[in-house]
Write a protein that holds these residues in place. Structure first.
Motif, PDB file in Angstrom:
ATOM      1  N   PRO A   1      21.060   9.695  37.025  1.00  0.00           N
ATOM      2  CA  PRO A   1      22.241  10.214  37.736  1.00  0.00           C
ATOM      3  C   PRO A   1      21.912  10.678  39.150  1.00  0.00           C
ATOM      4  O   PRO A   1      20.882  11.322  39.376  1.00  0.00           O
ATOM      5  CB  PRO A   1      22.678  11.385  36.844  1.00  0.00           C
ATOM      6  CG  PRO A   1      22.246  10.985  35.477  1.00  0.00           C
ATOM      7  CD  PRO A   1      20.940  10.261  35.666  1.00  0.00           C
ATOM      8  N   ARG A   2      22.754  10.281  40.074  1.00  0.00           N
ATOM      9  CA  ARG A   2      22.671  10.583  41.502  1.00  0.00           C
ATOM     10  C   ARG A   2      21.645   9.733  42.247  1.00  0.00           C
ATOM     11  O   ARG A   2      21.551   9.842  43.466  1.00  0.00           O
ATOM     12  CB  ARG A   2      22.390  12.079  41.762  1.00  0.00           C
ATOM     13  CG  ARG A   2      23.579  12.963  41.400  1.00  0.00           C
ATOM     14  CD  ARG A   2      23.306  14.411  41.816  1.00  0.00           C
ATOM     15  NE  ARG A   2      22.220  14.999  41.048  1.00  0.00           N
ATOM     16  CZ  ARG A   2      22.362  15.480  39.825  1.00  0.00           C
ATOM     17  NH1 ARG A   2      23.522  15.412  39.219  1.00  0.00           N
ATOM     18  NH2 ARG A   2      21.335  16.019  39.194  1.00  0.00           N
ATOM     19  N   HIS A   3      20.898   8.914  41.552  1.00  0.00           N
ATOM     20  CA  HIS A   3      20.045   7.956  42.248  1.00  0.00           C
ATOM     21  C   HIS A   3      20.907   6.833  42.793  1.00  0.00           C
ATOM     22  O   HIS A   3      21.809   6.338  42.116  1.00  0.00           O
ATOM     23  CB  HIS A   3      18.983   7.394  41.301  1.00  0.00           C
ATOM     24  CG  HIS A   3      17.816   8.305  41.125  1.00  0.00           C
ATOM     25  ND1 HIS A   3      16.624   7.887  40.560  1.00  0.00           N
ATOM     26  CD2 HIS A   3      17.644   9.607  41.447  1.00  0.00           C
ATOM     27  CE1 HIS A   3      15.775   8.896  40.546  1.00  0.00           C
ATOM     28  NE2 HIS A   3      16.377   9.956  41.066  1.00  0.00           N
TER      29      HIS A   3
ATOM     30  N   TYR B   1      20.656  -0.787  47.462  1.00  0.00           N
ATOM     31  CA  TYR B   1      20.884   0.570  47.946  1.00  0.00           C
ATOM     32  C   TYR B   1      22.363   0.697  48.260  1.00  0.00           C
ATOM     33  O   TYR B   1      22.894  -0.099  49.051  1.00  0.00           O
ATOM     34  CB  TYR B   1      20.032   0.851  49.176  1.00  0.00           C
ATOM     35  CG  TYR B   1      20.428   2.091  49.945  1.00  0.00           C
ATOM     36  CD1 TYR B   1      20.926   1.987  51.251  1.00  0.00           C
ATOM     37  CD2 TYR B   1      20.317   3.352  49.381  1.00  0.00           C
ATOM     38  CE1 TYR B   1      21.289   3.120  51.953  1.00  0.00           C
ATOM     39  CE2 TYR B   1      20.685   4.478  50.080  1.00  0.00           C
ATOM     40  CZ  TYR B   1      21.170   4.366  51.363  1.00  0.00           C
ATOM     41  OH  TYR B   1      21.532   5.488  52.056  1.00  0.00           O
ATOM     42  N   GLU B   2      23.010   1.660  47.657  1.00  0.00           N
ATOM     43  CA  GLU B   2      24.437   1.865  47.880  1.00  0.00           C
ATOM     44  C   GLU B   2      25.231   0.562  47.715  1.00  0.00           C
ATOM     45  O   GLU B   2      26.047   0.202  48.557  1.00  0.00           O
ATOM     46  CB  GLU B   2      24.685   2.469  49.263  1.00  0.00           C
ATOM     47  CG  GLU B   2      24.371   3.947  49.352  1.00  0.00           C
ATOM     48  CD  GLU B   2      25.356   4.798  48.545  1.00  0.00           C
ATOM     49  OE1 GLU B   2      26.445   4.306  48.177  1.00  0.00           O
ATOM     50  OE2 GLU B   2      25.033   5.970  48.252  1.00  0.00           O
ATOM     51  N   LYS B   3      24.923  -0.153  46.652  1.00  0.00           N
ATOM     52  CA  LYS B   3      25.630  -1.360  46.244  1.00  0.00           C
ATOM     53  C   LYS B   3      25.390  -2.571  47.129  1.00  0.00           C
ATOM     54  O   LYS B   3      26.007  -3.613  46.950  1.00  0.00           O
ATOM     55  CB  LYS B   3      27.145  -1.094  46.115  1.00  0.00           C
ATOM     56  CG  LYS B   3      27.482  -0.145  44.985  1.00  0.00           C
ATOM     57  CD  LYS B   3      28.749   0.656  45.248  1.00  0.00           C
ATOM     58  CE  LYS B   3      28.459   1.818  46.164  1.00  0.00           C
ATOM     59  NZ  LYS B   3      29.626   2.693  46.378  1.00  0.00           N
ATOM     60  N   MET B   4      24.483  -2.428  48.087  1.00  0.00           N
ATOM     61  CA  MET B   4      24.140  -3.558  48.934  1.00  0.00           C
ATOM     62  C   MET B   4      22.681  -3.951  48.672  1.00  0.00           C
ATOM     63  O   MET B   4      21.827  -3.087  48.469  1.00  0.00           O
ATOM     64  CB  MET B   4      24.299  -3.186  50.411  1.00  0.00           C
ATOM     65  CG  MET B   4      25.717  -2.810  50.796  1.00  0.00           C
ATOM     66  SD  MET B   4      26.801  -4.231  50.859  1.00  0.00           S
ATOM     67  CE  MET B   4      26.188  -5.020  52.340  1.00  0.00           C
TER      68      MET B   4
ATOM     69  N   SER C   1      29.945   0.001  41.532  1.00  0.00           N
ATOM     70  CA  SER C   1      30.386   1.255  42.153  1.00  0.00           C
ATOM     71  C   SER C   1      29.824   2.492  41.454  1.00  0.00           C
ATOM     72  O   SER C   1      29.691   3.542  42.068  1.00  0.00           O
ATOM     73  CB  SER C   1      31.910   1.322  42.193  1.00  0.00           C
ATOM     74  OG  SER C   1      32.442   1.208  40.883  1.00  0.00           O
ATOM     75  N   ASP C   2      29.500   2.368  40.164  1.00  0.00           N
ATOM     76  CA  ASP C   2      28.923   3.511  39.451  1.00  0.00           C
ATOM     77  C   ASP C   2      27.394   3.490  39.536  1.00  0.00           C
ATOM     78  O   ASP C   2      26.726   4.231  38.825  1.00  0.00           O
ATOM     79  CB  ASP C   2      29.367   3.524  37.989  1.00  0.00           C
ATOM     80  CG  ASP C   2      28.879   2.303  37.208  1.00  0.00           C
ATOM     81  OD1 ASP C   2      29.039   2.276  35.981  1.00  0.00           O
ATOM     82  OD2 ASP C   2      28.340   1.363  37.839  1.00  0.00           O
ATOM     83  N   TYR C   3      26.851   2.622  40.381  1.00  0.00           N
ATOM     84  CA  TYR C   3      25.429   2.472  40.681  1.00  0.00           C
ATOM     85  C   TYR C   3      24.642   1.753  39.596  1.00  0.00           C
ATOM     86  O   TYR C   3      23.445   1.520  39.800  1.00  0.00           O
ATOM     87  CB  TYR C   3      24.766   3.826  41.006  1.00  0.00           C
ATOM     88  CG  TYR C   3      25.275   4.426  42.277  1.00  0.00           C
ATOM     89  CD1 TYR C   3      26.214   5.454  42.246  1.00  0.00           C
ATOM     90  CD2 TYR C   3      24.858   3.955  43.516  1.00  0.00           C
ATOM     91  CE1 TYR C   3      26.717   5.988  43.419  1.00  0.00           C
ATOM     92  CE2 TYR C   3      25.354   4.486  44.690  1.00  0.00           C
ATOM     93  CZ  TYR C   3      26.289   5.504  44.639  1.00  0.00           C
ATOM     94  OH  TYR C   3      26.792   6.037  45.806  1.00  0.00           O
ATOM     95  N   HIS C   4      25.267   1.383  38.509  1.00  0.00           N
ATOM     96  CA  HIS C   4      24.510   0.602  37.552  1.00  0.00           C
ATOM     97  C   HIS C   4      24.329  -0.809  38.115  1.00  0.00           C
ATOM     98  O   HIS C   4      25.079  -1.246  39.005  1.00  0.00           O
ATOM     99  CB  HIS C   4      25.165   0.608  36.166  1.00  0.00           C
ATOM    100  CG  HIS C   4      26.069  -0.554  35.873  1.00  0.00           C
ATOM    101  ND1 HIS C   4      27.421  -0.555  36.167  1.00  0.00           N
ATOM    102  CD2 HIS C   4      25.810  -1.750  35.302  1.00  0.00           C
ATOM    103  CE1 HIS C   4      27.954  -1.687  35.784  1.00  0.00           C
ATOM    104  NE2 HIS C   4      27.011  -2.443  35.260  1.00  0.00           N
TER     105      HIS C   4
END
Lengths: 112, 117
Positions: free
Chosen positions: B27-29, B50-53, B70-73
């Motif tokens: 979480p939060r990574h 990184y940040e979905k890119m 979007s939820d970083y998974h």
């Protein structure tokens, strides 16, 4: 490209003794991180210790410590009071501005 | 503390099939990395986000693709599987620095063991 070299494919230590695993790396970057990861038979990658290149002080985590020689590009891991649970594959890793590179690993055996 | 979660833990596929591996970072990574570790080898970096890119690309075959949601998974999609794709696939996550995006310590998940028959 950065390369990481672990020149000891296998090492053995008697329980309660001390062992040092060697790692050298090649880089032109000035800002980077170095890591030692442990991979037991379960094959999980477990972070053991990390060192920031800008810090002169050697990192220490309980029985694990490093000897970081930036000029020599050397990053050895010392395990004190070795325990049976320390038996594993140990990977040295370099993290610069790009991807993380691993060494080939050193298999550590601990003899009771 | 919460760790990186990978699913499935084990996967058996036939040649030429497809596979999707999933990774849920700590979480939060905000950064996710994928590695491939063949038998008796060190982990090889495949790709990171990184940040979905996509932030870095390593030795990822063209048959593989990945994305971060979007939820970083993140998901690693593998198509036209070959026998040589049999390996342990690690996902790792980290929290980037607030400036420059220089990621620090990577924490690894338990890995997905893929066997291609």
């Amino acid at each position: 490209a950065q390369t990481v070299t672990q020149s000891q494919p296998e090492m053995s230590v008697q329980e309660a003794e001390t062992v040092t695993l060697s790692c050298t790396y090649d880089t032109s970057e000035s800002d980077y991180y170095l890591f030692w990861y442990k991979q037991p038979p379960s094959r999980q990658m477990i972070l053991v210790i990390r060192q920031e290149a800008y810090k002169q002080q050697n990192a220490t985590e309980n029985r694990f410590s490093v000897n970081f020689q930036k000029a020599a590009k050397s990053f050895s891991l010392k395990i004190s009071d070795s325990q049976l649970g320390d038996a594993a594959m140990y990977f040295c890793a370099y993290r610069g501005n790009n991807d993380m590179r691993f060494g080939a690993g050193t298999r550590l055996t601990v003899k009771p | 503390a919460a760790g990186v979660i990978q699913s499935p833990r084990h996967l058996i596929k036939e040649k030429r099939e497809t596979a999707t591996l999933k990774c849920y970072p700590i979480p939060r990574h905000d950064t996710v990395y994928w590695y491939q570790q063949g038998p008796g080898q060190d982990p090889q970096f495949l790709i990171s986000f990184y940040e979905k890119m996509q932030s870095d690309k390593g030795s990822i075959p063209d048959r593989f693709s990945a994305q971060q949601f979007s939820d970083y998974h993140s998901e690693l999609n593998m198509s036209s599987l070959e026998l040589g794709d049999s390996a342990l696939y690690f996902c790792a996550s980290s929290l980037s620095r607030s400036s420059g995006g220089f990621q620090e310590t990577q924490y690894f998940g338990p890995g997905t063991r893929l066997l291609v028959l």
